[in-house]
Enzyme design. Structure first.
Site, PDB file in Angstrom:
ATOM      1  N   PRO A   2       0.827  -1.224   0.000  1.00  0.00           N
ATOM      2  CG  PRO A   2      -0.667  -1.505   1.753  1.00  0.00           C
ATOM      3  CD  PRO A   2       0.626  -2.018   1.204  1.00  0.00           C
ATOM      4  CD  GLU A   3       3.429   2.844  -4.134  1.00  0.00           C
ATOM      5  OE1 GLU A   3       3.533   4.013  -4.564  1.00  0.00           O
ATOM      6  OE2 GLU A   3       3.784   1.851  -4.785  1.00  0.00           O
TER       7      GLU A   3
END
Ligand SMILES: [Zn+2]
Length: 316
Positions: A2-3
Site C-alpha cells: 500500500p502506498e
C-alpha cells in the site's frame, strides 16, 4: 504494497467506521515487532476512547482520540484495515482460499493474522487490522508525544508544493527514482506510483535528481499528484493483499502505464516497456517516452548490463 493512494482510500472508508465511536474493547494478537506499543497496553488504554478524526501523513494513518492521544497505523506490505462484514478472498489465508468451493462467499472471521480488533460501545460493526507478513505497525502516542518515524517524514506527496521538490532535489547525486522513494523528501510515494509518475512526466528513472530543472521538478510533482488522485478515484491498486475496507478490489492496476508491464507496449507510443533495478527496486519505464537516463545514474543498476538510452537531458 500500500502506498499513499491505498492508504487514503482506506482513510476515507474507515473514517465513518471509526470517527465519533467509542471503543468498548481492543483485542490483540501476541506481542511481535508489529506492536511499537505493547499489545497489552493497547488493550488497556483504548477502551473508553472516542475517535475525533482520522488523518493521514504519507503512508501513516493517525486516529486522533478524545484524550489527545493518537493511534498510529501503518499497513506495511500486507496490512489490511477493514470493517466487520467485509468479504474478499484477499482476507483469507492461502490455505483457506484454496479450500474455498467455487462460488462460495468468502466470509471473514478473525484469524491468527488479525492483530487488532476494535469493538465499539454502540454494538455496531467492529474494525479489524490484519497483516500476514507483519511489516505493518501499531503505535499509541500519548498526548503531545511524537515518534521518529513521523518526525522524519517529508511533506505529503498529495499536497506538496513544487518549490518543496525543487529545493529537495538540489545537489542530490542519486537517481530520481530513488529520491522519490525517500519518505523524507516526499511522504507517500512508493514503487508503483514513482514509476507511473516518471512515465507521465517523461523523465527517465535513472536521471540524476540534482540535474532536474525547476520546470521538470514541477512537472514531476504534478504527475505524482495526478496518478495518485486517479488511483484514489479507482480505489487504489490491488495486486496481492490490498483490499478496500469494504472488501472491494482497487481498480488502478488495469490503468497503470508502466508498472509490471515489462515487454508490453507503451500505451503512449507502442515501444516495449523495459525494466531496470534502481536502488535495489524494480523499475519500469518506456525508453522512448522517458529519455535522458544518462551518466552516472546508470552505474546504480544491478543485473544485466544495459546501454544508456540515447538523447540529451531534457529541459535543461
Ligand atoms: Zn512510450
Amino acid at each position: 504494497m500500500p502506498e499513499l493512494p491505498e492508504v487514503e482510500v482506506t482513510r476515507r472508508q474507515v473514517a465513518p467506521l471509526l470517527v465519533g465511536r467509542t471503543v468498548a474493547s481492543a483485542v490483540t494478537s501476541a506481542p511481535s515487532h508489529l506492536f511499537l506499543t505493547p499489545p497489552e497496553e493497547l488493550s488497556a488504554r483504548l477502551p473508553g476512547r472516542r475517535t475525533e478524526a482520522l488523518e493521514r501523513r504519507g503512508k501513516y494513518l493517525l486516529a486522533r482520540l478524545d484524550d489527545r492521544s493518537r493511534l498510529v497505523i501503518h499497513l506495511g506490505m500486507t496490512g489490511q484495515l477493514f470493517g466487520e462484514g467485509a468479504t474478499s478472498v484477499r482476507l483469507l489465508a492461502s490455505t483457506a482460499r484454496a479450500a474455498l468451493p467455487p462460488e462460495a462467499l468468502p466470509g471473514f472471521s478473525p484469524d491468527r493474522h488479525t492483530h487488532l480488533r476494535l469493538h465499539f460501545a454502540d454494538g455496531g460493526p467492529g474494525l479489524f487490522f490484519r497483516d500476514v507478513r507483519k511489516f505493518g505497525k501499531l503505535l499509541l502516542l500519548a498526548p503531545g508525544e511524537t515518534h521518529a518515524r513521523l518526525e522524519r517524514l517529508g511533506p505529503d506527496a498529495l499536497s506538496a508544493e513544487p518549490a518543496v521538490l525543487i529545493r529537495r532535489v538540489r545537489g542530490r547525486r542519486l537517481a530520481v527514482k530513488a529520491l522519490l522513494l525517500n519518505q523524507s523528501v516526499l511522504a507517500g510515494v512508493g514503487n508503483i506510483y514513482a514509476d507511473e509518475a516518471l512515465h507521465r512526466a517523461g523523465i527517465h528513472p535513472a536521471r540524476q535528481a540534482g540535474d532536474l530543472s525547476a520546470p521538470e521538478c514541477a512537472r514531476l510533482l504534478v504527475a505524482v499528484q495526478a496518478v495518485m488522485n486517479r488511483s484514489i478515484e479507482t480505489g487504489g491498486t490491488s495486486i496481492r493483499d490490498y483490499v478496500q475496507p469494504d472488501g472491494r478490489d482497487g481498480g488502478f492496476y488495469d490503468e497503470r502505464a508502466v508498472y509490471a508491464r515489462r515487454g508490453e507496449p507503451c500505451r503512449t507510443c507502442g515501444t516495449a516497456i523495459e525494466r531496470l533495478r534502481i536502488g535495489g527496486r524494480s523499475t519500469h519505464f518506456c525508453p522512448a517516452c522517458q529519455e535522458g537516463g544518462v551518466k552516472s545514474g546508470l552505474a546504480d543498476f544491478v543485473g544485466p548490463h544495459r546501454r544508456a538510452p540515447r538523447g540529451g537531458v531534457r529541459g535543461s
